[in-house]
Design a protein around this motif. Sequence first.
Motif, mmCIF file in Angstrom:
data_model
loop_
_atom_site.group_PDB
_atom_site.id
_atom_site.type_symbol
_atom_site.label_atom_id
_atom_site.label_comp_id
_atom_site.label_asym_id
_atom_site.label_seq_id
_atom_site.Cartn_x
_atom_site.Cartn_y
_atom_site.Cartn_z
ATOM 1 N N VAL A 189 0.859 -1.180 0.000
ATOM 2 C CA VAL A 189 0.000 0.000 0.000
ATOM 3 C C VAL A 189 0.899 1.234 0.000
ATOM 4 O O VAL A 189 2.096 1.152 0.287
ATOM 5 C CB VAL A 189 -0.936 0.021 1.222
ATOM 6 C CG1 VAL A 189 -1.928 -1.136 1.145
ATOM 7 C CG2 VAL A 189 -0.145 -0.038 2.526
ATOM 8 N N VAL A 220 2.133 -4.740 3.399
ATOM 9 C CA VAL A 220 1.005 -4.676 4.329
ATOM 10 C C VAL A 220 1.376 -5.286 5.679
ATOM 11 O O VAL A 220 0.744 -4.974 6.697
ATOM 12 C CB VAL A 220 -0.239 -5.374 3.744
ATOM 13 C CG1 VAL A 220 -0.660 -4.717 2.441
ATOM 14 C CG2 VAL A 220 0.000 -6.868 3.543
ATOM 15 N N LEU A 227 -4.050 -1.602 -3.867
ATOM 16 C CA LEU A 227 -3.152 -2.641 -3.381
ATOM 17 C C LEU A 227 -2.264 -3.048 -4.552
ATOM 18 O O LEU A 227 -2.743 -3.600 -5.542
ATOM 19 C CB LEU A 227 -3.938 -3.852 -2.865
ATOM 20 C CG LEU A 227 -3.118 -5.010 -2.297
ATOM 21 C CD1 LEU A 227 -2.370 -4.580 -1.047
ATOM 22 C CD2 LEU A 227 -4.017 -6.202 -1.997
ATOM 23 N N LEU A 234 -6.449 -2.551 7.140
ATOM 24 C CA LEU A 234 -6.178 -1.996 5.820
ATOM 25 C C LEU A 234 -7.275 -2.324 4.811
ATOM 26 O O LEU A 234 -7.194 -1.892 3.661
ATOM 27 C CB LEU A 234 -4.822 -2.515 5.299
ATOM 28 C CG LEU A 234 -3.598 -2.104 6.115
ATOM 29 C CD1 LEU A 234 -2.338 -2.780 5.576
ATOM 30 C CD2 LEU A 234 -3.419 -0.594 6.118
ATOM 31 N N LEU A 246 -7.994 -4.932 3.074
ATOM 32 C CA LEU A 246 -7.345 -5.432 1.863
ATOM 33 C C LEU A 246 -8.315 -6.069 0.884
ATOM 34 O O LEU A 246 -8.131 -5.974 -0.339
ATOM 35 C CB LEU A 246 -6.242 -6.426 2.234
ATOM 36 C CG LEU A 246 -5.096 -5.876 3.080
ATOM 37 C CD1 LEU A 246 -4.004 -6.923 3.238
ATOM 38 C CD2 LEU A 246 -4.510 -4.603 2.470
#
Length: 317
Positions: A135, A206, A228, A278, A280
């Motif tokens: 990221v 990450v 990402l 995060l 993801l």
Amino acid sequence: MEYSLPASLVFHRFRKLVLCLMPLAFCLAAGPLSATTSSTTASQAAVRGYVLWYRNYDSPAIRALVELALKKTPEYGEFQIIRSEELSQGRVLRELTDGQSRLVDIANVATSAEREKSLTAIPFPVDGGLLGFRVCVVMPESLPRFAGIKTLDDLRDSQIRIGQGAHWPDTPVLEANGIPVVTHSRYEILFGMLRNERFECFARGVSEVLYDLELEQDPNLLIEPDLLIAYPMPSYLFVGPEDQETAHRLQLGIERAIHDGSFNDFLRHYYARAVKELDLDERTVITLENPYLSEESRYVGRKTFENLRRRLEVLSR
């Protein structure tokens, strides 16, 4: 004590191991290595000091993994993990390659074909393969530049510059995919360069970015919320080319931790938080090619990459 573990044999064993462990070591099909070849006993009085690269020592996750592997191999004797001097990644790799230096014994870095030729790798992704999923750490004023980016072509057209370490294998990967890269040899300096607008994105794994920002304590550093960047980039423990004893101990310790479930506990403890915080599974994935991996690490990286969605689901529970 001397061990001879040809690289091809080690990778062959780990190829089968990694395949059955994806995602994140939840499928156990391989038992631990036998330690009967070791003549070292737990009764040894001497305490072996292992010098761990300071960046890894300061990372709670990596230091915990090294300690876990060493604790699982008591027949090698007592141990102490020592923080290295503050060396750049390039210097660390040179010191390990030299084989005569005691400035560093163990380092965790992303792998490449060149590194696997000059050093001894313990070829298991230490974070389950999350390092290759990155990221962007950004300054608030740069956020509008990321709006609308959905594809690699969009990222190229945006001319967003990514900051990376001069000796990191990520740098040539990004360049090979047509992305502008700005580098420096010291990790710490890169945050200052981001603040000074030398680049717009400091791409961080990450598995490491939350810890990075906790250390920086700068409210102006933000994590871009939508992208990402993903490419095969296994992260291994490395030792010097002749240090087969340490390589065998780390390999044996990790295998035992996988077998008894403690490696699984390690992954959940240190990496589940990042997957959740995060978001993801909600991000737009931009896939890059990595042409610099060895054949074996390309296999490991591909299996890791293919299992991204399932791995994120497991860790986000």
